[in-house]
Write a protein that holds these residues in place. Structure first.
Motif, mmCIF file in Angstrom:
data_model
loop_
_atom_site.group_PDB
_atom_site.id
_atom_site.type_symbol
_atom_site.label_atom_id
_atom_site.label_comp_id
_atom_site.label_asym_id
_atom_site.label_seq_id
_atom_site.Cartn_x
_atom_site.Cartn_y
_atom_site.Cartn_z
ATOM 1 N N HIS A 121 -1.273 0.456 10.002
ATOM 2 C CA HIS A 121 -0.177 -0.420 10.402
ATOM 3 C C HIS A 121 -0.234 -1.791 9.726
ATOM 4 C CE1 HIS A 121 -3.398 -0.753 13.374
ATOM 5 N NE2 HIS A 121 -3.100 -2.030 13.421
ATOM 6 N N PHE A 122 -1.453 -2.300 9.384
ATOM 7 C CA PHE A 122 -1.542 -3.602 8.708
ATOM 8 C C PHE A 122 -0.853 -3.511 7.345
ATOM 9 C CE2 PHE A 122 -5.668 -4.039 11.119
ATOM 10 C CZ PHE A 122 -5.224 -5.054 11.952
ATOM 11 N N VAL A 123 -1.175 -2.445 6.608
ATOM 12 C CA VAL A 123 -0.726 -2.342 5.226
ATOM 13 C C VAL A 123 0.736 -1.897 5.144
ATOM 14 C CG1 VAL A 123 -1.263 -1.291 2.990
ATOM 15 C CG2 VAL A 123 -3.072 -1.714 4.599
ATOM 16 N N GLU A 124 1.069 -0.860 5.890
ATOM 17 C CA GLU A 124 2.417 -0.295 5.756
ATOM 18 C C GLU A 124 3.506 -1.322 6.042
ATOM 19 O OE1 GLU A 124 1.249 4.168 6.965
ATOM 20 O OE2 GLU A 124 3.220 3.456 7.648
ATOM 21 N N GLU A 125 3.278 -2.148 7.063
ATOM 22 C CA GLU A 125 4.278 -3.139 7.441
ATOM 23 C C GLU A 125 4.484 -4.153 6.301
ATOM 24 O OE1 GLU A 125 6.040 -2.588 9.944
ATOM 25 O OE2 GLU A 125 7.218 -4.431 9.660
ATOM 26 N N VAL A 126 3.364 -4.615 5.742
ATOM 27 C CA VAL A 126 3.446 -5.589 4.638
ATOM 28 C C VAL A 126 4.178 -4.951 3.450
ATOM 29 C CG1 VAL A 126 2.064 -6.907 2.974
ATOM 30 C CG2 VAL A 126 1.313 -6.750 5.325
ATOM 31 N N VAL A 127 3.819 -3.719 3.124
ATOM 32 C CA VAL A 127 4.429 -3.063 1.973
ATOM 33 C C VAL A 127 5.943 -2.919 2.198
ATOM 34 C CG1 VAL A 127 4.507 -0.899 0.642
ATOM 35 C CG2 VAL A 127 2.311 -1.886 1.286
ATOM 36 N N ARG A 128 6.325 -2.509 3.378
ATOM 37 C CA ARG A 128 7.760 -2.365 3.681
ATOM 38 C C ARG A 128 8.496 -3.683 3.504
ATOM 39 N NH1 ARG A 128 8.971 2.522 5.714
ATOM 40 N NH2 ARG A 128 7.149 3.515 6.638
ATOM 41 N N LEU A 129 7.914 -4.749 4.031
ATOM 42 C CA LEU A 129 8.575 -6.066 3.935
ATOM 43 C C LEU A 129 8.679 -6.517 2.477
ATOM 44 C CD1 LEU A 129 6.880 -7.938 6.927
ATOM 45 C CD2 LEU A 129 9.286 -7.306 6.726
ATOM 46 N N GLU A 130 7.584 -6.348 1.730
ATOM 47 C CA GLU A 130 7.569 -6.800 0.337
ATOM 48 C C GLU A 130 8.541 -6.010 -0.544
ATOM 49 O OE1 GLU A 130 5.779 -9.177 -1.361
ATOM 50 O OE2 GLU A 130 4.717 -9.952 0.379
ATOM 51 N N LEU A 131 8.701 -4.724 -0.234
ATOM 52 C CA LEU A 131 9.528 -3.883 -1.118
ATOM 53 C C LEU A 131 10.993 -3.824 -0.697
ATOM 54 C CD1 LEU A 131 7.186 -0.850 -1.884
ATOM 55 C CD2 LEU A 131 7.477 -2.987 -3.140
ATOM 56 N N HIS A 132 11.287 -4.500 0.405
ATOM 57 C CA HIS A 132 12.649 -4.454 0.921
ATOM 58 C C HIS A 132 13.644 -4.850 -0.183
ATOM 59 C CE1 HIS A 132 15.843 -4.518 3.775
ATOM 60 N NE2 HIS A 132 16.151 -5.764 3.448
ATOM 61 N N ASN A 133 14.610 -3.964 -0.438
ATOM 62 C CA ASN A 133 15.661 -4.220 -1.452
ATOM 63 C C ASN A 133 15.170 -4.267 -2.894
ATOM 64 O OD1 ASN A 133 17.858 -4.213 0.144
ATOM 65 N ND2 ASN A 133 17.852 -6.419 0.546
ATOM 66 N N LYS A 134 13.915 -3.889 -3.146
ATOM 67 C CA LYS A 134 13.445 -3.908 -4.543
ATOM 68 C C LYS A 134 13.586 -2.512 -5.136
ATOM 69 C CE LYS A 134 10.574 -7.929 -4.466
ATOM 70 N NZ LYS A 134 10.499 -8.254 -3.042
ATOM 71 N N LYS A 135 13.998 -2.464 -6.414
ATOM 72 C CA LYS A 135 14.222 -1.158 -7.044
ATOM 73 C C LYS A 135 13.290 -0.917 -8.230
ATOM 74 C CE LYS A 135 18.824 -0.255 -5.463
ATOM 75 N NZ LYS A 135 18.910 -1.379 -4.525
ATOM 76 N N ARG A 136 12.593 -1.965 -8.657
ATOM 77 C CA ARG A 136 11.718 -1.830 -9.829
ATOM 78 C C ARG A 136 10.354 -2.409 -9.462
ATOM 79 N NH1 ARG A 136 13.882 -1.090 -14.562
ATOM 80 N NH2 ARG A 136 12.271 -2.284 -15.625
ATOM 81 N N TYR A 137 9.391 -1.536 -9.271
ATOM 82 C CA TYR A 137 8.066 -2.075 -8.933
ATOM 83 C C TYR A 137 6.928 -1.140 -9.327
ATOM 84 C CZ TYR A 137 9.239 0.563 -4.635
ATOM 85 O OH TYR A 137 9.639 1.509 -3.744
ATOM 86 N N VAL A 138 5.737 -1.741 -9.342
ATOM 87 C CA VAL A 138 4.530 -0.958 -9.561
ATOM 88 C C VAL A 138 3.574 -1.287 -8.415
ATOM 89 C CG1 VAL A 138 3.698 -2.695 -11.262
ATOM 90 C CG2 VAL A 138 2.602 -0.458 -11.144
ATOM 91 N N LEU A 139 3.068 -0.243 -7.776
ATOM 92 C CA LEU A 139 2.169 -0.417 -6.634
ATOM 93 C C LEU A 139 0.726 -0.225 -7.088
ATOM 94 C CD1 LEU A 139 4.046 1.714 -3.948
ATOM 95 C CD2 LEU A 139 4.250 -0.728 -4.407
ATOM 96 N N ASP A 140 -0.093 -1.227 -6.800
ATOM 97 C CA ASP A 140 -1.519 -1.154 -7.161
ATOM 98 C C ASP A 140 -2.320 -1.097 -5.865
ATOM 99 O OD1 ASP A 140 -4.161 -1.923 -7.665
ATOM 100 O OD2 ASP A 140 -3.618 -3.942 -8.325
ATOM 101 N N GLY A 141 -2.860 0.091 -5.554
ATOM 102 C CA GLY A 141 -3.710 0.208 -4.358
ATOM 103 C C GLY A 141 -2.988 0.748 -3.135
ATOM 104 N N PHE A 142 -1.780 1.195 -3.314
ATOM 105 C CA PHE A 142 -1.031 1.818 -2.219
ATOM 106 C C PHE A 142 -0.204 2.948 -2.795
ATOM 107 C CE2 PHE A 142 2.557 2.532 0.535
ATOM 108 C CZ PHE A 142 2.012 2.446 1.807
ATOM 109 N N PRO A 143 -0.202 4.140 -2.213
ATOM 110 C CA PRO A 143 -0.931 4.556 -1.026
ATOM 111 C C PRO A 143 -2.387 4.921 -1.342
ATOM 112 C CG PRO A 143 0.392 6.365 -1.841
ATOM 113 C CD PRO A 143 0.650 5.210 -2.744
#
Ligand code: AMP
Length: 208
Positions: A62-84
């Motif tokens: 729950h610590f990580v998923e919530e942060v990831v959801r908030l950070e990625l909100h409305n973003k369409k181009r990204y690279v995730l380092d360390g998730f999932p």
């Protein structure tokens, strides 16, 4: 373009993510960096997170998923380092609809050596490696001139635990994305420059 990088600690995810972010103009999200920023604060949450991280364990979902959801909100181009990094987190990525998952494969013996030689500046902003990316002046950050230090979890005892956790919790994630047919495996053992060339080829192939 939504990419996730998978791989054991020390496989070069951070370096590759930064380069991909620059070349392809992708938002770079490192859950490890977010958590390290969080534990610099003196809060109950930071104390709780620190316990897990200092032991080399994964922090609860729950610590990580919530942060990831908030950070990625409305973003369409990204690279995730360390998730999932575990199966429940992988299942949560259904909502983000990842396009490509790149798995950097590096044998454990190489990882132990690599992690022990990693350094970062005191602010935690600039990363070095005694062999691959040495600073110009030994022990001093080229950019902010602060002393170079080793991450607390890059000591041999914690490294062992992090690798154990990786084999147990993250390896099933590789199989999960294999089944989804969006996984590409890259040999992460050569010099980071070579690894990046291979990663870039895979991303370009995907874009074609
Ligand atoms: P990293 O900088 O990616 O090596 O992450 C450092 C530490 O942060 C890990 O050893 C975990 O304790 C924690 N961490 C980072 N990402 C995650 C994640 N996706 N899920 C759980 N814990 C994480």
């Amino acid at each position: 373009m939504k990419i996730a990088l998978l791989g054991p600690p020390g496989s070069g995810k951070g370096t590759i993510a930064k380069r991909l972010s620059k070349s392809f103009k992708l938002f770079n999200l490192s859950t490890g960096e977010i958590l390290r920023d969080q534990i610099k604060k003196d809060t109950l949450l930071s104390k709780e997170l620190k316990k897990y991280m200092d032991r080399g364990e994964l922090v609860p979902n729950h610590f990580v998923e919530e942060v990831v959801r908030l950070e990625l909100h409305n973003k369409k181009r990204y690279v995730l380092d360390g998730f999932p990094r575990k199966i429940d987190e992988a299942k949560a990525t259904k909502d983000f609809k990842l396009d490509l998952v790149i798995y950097l494969h590096v044998p454990d013996e190489d990882l132990i050596k690599r992690l022990a030689d990693r350094r970062h500046c005191q602010k935690g902003l600039h990363n070095y490696h005694l062999i691959y990316f040495p600073s110009k002046k030994p022990g001093i950050c080229d950019i902010d001139k602060s002393k170079l230090i080793r991450r607390k979890d890059d000591n041999p005892k914690v490294i062992k635990e992090r690798l154990k956790v990786y084999h147990h919790e993250t390896e099933p994630v590789i199989k999960y994305f294999q089944r989804k047919k969006i996984l590409r495996t890259i040999d992460g053992a050569p010099h980071p420059k070579e690894v990046y060339k291979a990663v870039k080829r895979v991303v370009k192939e995907y874009l074609r």
